[in-house]
Design a protein around this motif. Structure first.
Motif, PDB file in Angstrom:
ATOM      1  N   SER A  49      29.424  40.333  45.913  1.00 36.75           N
ATOM      2  CA  SER A  49      29.888  41.109  46.380  1.00 36.75           C
ATOM      3  C   SER A  49      30.881  40.253  47.670  1.00 36.75           C
ATOM      4  O   SER A  49      30.156  38.715  48.775  1.00 36.75           O
ATOM      5  CB  SER A  49      28.900  41.919  47.614  1.00 36.75           C
ATOM      6  N   TYR A  51      34.513  40.063  50.836  1.00 36.06           N
ATOM      7  CA  TYR A  51      35.685  40.544  51.385  1.00 36.06           C
ATOM      8  C   TYR A  51      37.170  39.553  51.059  1.00 36.06           C
ATOM      9  O   TYR A  51      36.878  38.545  51.152  1.00 36.06           O
ATOM     10  CB  TYR A  51      35.106  40.912  53.026  1.00 36.06           C
ATOM     11  N   ARG A  52      37.985  40.022  50.393  1.00 39.80           N
ATOM     12  CA  ARG A  52      39.052  39.198  50.605  1.00 39.80           C
ATOM     13  C   ARG A  52      39.384  38.973  51.376  1.00 39.80           C
ATOM     14  O   ARG A  52      39.651  39.270  52.608  1.00 39.80           O
ATOM     15  CB  ARG A  52      40.260  39.836  49.531  1.00 39.80           C
ATOM     16  N   ASP A  60      38.882  38.910  43.959  1.00 47.71           N
ATOM     17  CA  ASP A  60      38.318  40.654  43.468  1.00 47.71           C
ATOM     18  C   ASP A  60      39.401  40.858  42.223  1.00 47.71           C
ATOM     19  O   ASP A  60      38.825  41.501  41.856  1.00 47.71           O
ATOM     20  CB  ASP A  60      38.655  41.491  44.595  1.00 47.71           C
ATOM     21  N   GLN A  61      40.493  40.940  42.879  1.00 45.73           N
ATOM     22  CA  GLN A  61      41.698  41.252  41.772  1.00 45.73           C
ATOM     23  C   GLN A  61      41.122  40.208  40.267  1.00 45.73           C
ATOM     24  O   GLN A  61      41.122  41.133  39.145  1.00 45.73           O
ATOM     25  CB  GLN A  61      43.012  40.711  41.458  1.00 45.73           C
ATOM     26  N   TRP A  64      37.790  41.940  38.615  1.00 41.02           N
ATOM     27  CA  TRP A  64      37.998  43.668  37.953  1.00 41.02           C
ATOM     28  C   TRP A  64      38.543  42.880  36.368  1.00 41.02           C
ATOM     29  O   TRP A  64      38.536  43.696  35.508  1.00 41.02           O
ATOM     30  CB  TRP A  64      39.392  44.165  38.484  1.00 41.02           C
ATOM     31  N   PHE A  77      29.578  44.227  40.544  1.00 43.62           N
ATOM     32  CA  PHE A  77      30.971  43.836  41.245  1.00 43.62           C
ATOM     33  C   PHE A  77      31.238  44.986  42.249  1.00 43.62           C
ATOM     34  O   PHE A  77      31.286  45.695  42.128  1.00 43.62           O
ATOM     35  CB  PHE A  77      32.253  42.984  40.764  1.00 43.62           C
ATOM     36  N   PRO A  79      33.396  45.527  45.844  1.00 43.24           N
ATOM     37  CA  PRO A  79      33.698  44.839  46.802  1.00 43.24           C
ATOM     38  C   PRO A  79      33.740  45.333  48.136  1.00 43.24           C
ATOM     39  O   PRO A  79      33.258  46.653  48.322  1.00 43.24           O
ATOM     40  CB  PRO A  79      35.642  45.555  46.529  1.00 43.24           C
TER      41      PRO A  79
END
Length: 312
Positions: A49, A51-52, A60-61, A64, A77, A79
């Motif tokens: 976990s 934060y971008r 995060d991308q 995914w 995962f 976010p």
């Protein structure tokens, strides 16, 4: 003969040569940890976990994109809305091991956020480190540091913040070291009860590298360290009190014992009785080695003039 290589092999291969970015290496750390645990007969899960924010704006991308591999390895995962909520969620992942209704042996956690996110999440990260990791979990705290102020409002580094949290931290020099140091950090966290910081600076996490996958390291349990009767790791309930601070001191001693039993800081030239020593860390080490190369100082010349390099 050309290697029959596919881009997804960065996550599928267990040996041989791969091409990956620093961001992709962060994803692979979790997959490798699950592989190590499975080989050791542990039924673990993973939890990520964060934060971008540049230089970790693509984590995060990439997670995914790698969803299939994460699901196969029982890695979740989440976010987060912000960095401190991510830190609190990772703290919760360390409670699983003490839950009577658990379905896994433990959960290893990875938090990520850019340098100002480390500051913002300081309360959650400091408390998480104080309350501790679980023996078959462990936590890696990935800080995206932008020393050169390439994509930030001001330059930032997380080293001093980690120190105020009493959190040991690792500083890989390139993408290949991400994998080695990531597994080292989780093993250290499991033994010591500490959360372990991990510097991912712009110049490494946003770079790409082709390299041979390192073998999985076998970590040695320190034989000369005896944990206090109250233990080192997370427990429930654990209300505020001096026992938390006392345990931090014991966890620090455990960290030093683990580092002594599993050394990670090399002497580059290993010159006996060197006259001059240069201490480096992270990407600065590669900058120094390039400077020495331009000066014509290789291993033989370093021994002749009595110069050694210590890489922290």
């Amino acid at each position: 003969m050309l290697d029959n290589y596919e881009l997804q092999d960065r996550y599928r291969r267990e040996s041989g040569r791969v091409l990956m970015t620093g961001t992709q290496a962060l994803v692979r750390i979790a997959l490798m940890q699950r592989t190590v645990d499975h080989a050791a007969g542990l039924n673990t899960a993973g939890f990520i976990s964060g934060y971008r924010g540049s230089p970790l704006g693509m984590v995060d991308q990439e997670l995914w994109r790698a969803r299939r591999f994460l699901e196969e390895s029982n890695i979740e995962f989440l976010p987060a809305v912000n960095e401190e909520l991510a830190g609190t969620a990772v703290l919760g992942s360390q409670q699983v091991e003490t839950d009577p209704g658990k379905t896994v042996d433990g959960v290893f956690g990875i938090w990520y956020g850019k340098g100002p996110g480390v500051d913002r999440a300081g309360d959650a990260l400091k408390h998480g480190n104080a309350y501790g990791s679980s023996p078959r979990g462990g936590v890696l705290v990935v800080a995206g540091d932008d020393h050169g102020c390439i994509s930030s409002s001001m330059p930032h580094q997380s080293d001093v913040a980690f120190l105020t949290f009493m959190m040991p931290h690792l500083s890989p020099a390139n993408v290949a070291e991400y994998l080695e140091y990531g597994l080292y950090g989780i093993a250290l966290s499991r033994f010591s009860g500490m959360w372990v910081g991990f510097k991912a600076i712009t110049e490494t996490v946003e770079s790409a590298m082709s390299f041979e996958l390192p073998p999985y390291r076998q970590f040695i349990t320190p034989s000369d360290f005896v944990a206090p009767a109250t233990g080192l790791h997370y427990r429930w309930p654990d209300f505020p009190g001096p026992q938390i601070e006392e345990r931090l001191e014991a966890k620090k001693a455990a960290t030093l014992a683990f580092a002594a039993a599993n050394p990670i800081d090399p002497k580059i030239f290993d010159v006996p009785n060197a006259k001059f020593g240069i201490v480096t860390s992270g990407k600065a080490h590669l900058d120094l080695m390039e400077a020495l190369r331009l000066l014509g100082i290789d291993a033989d010349e370093a021994r002749r003039i009595g110069v050694d390099v210590y890489k922290v």
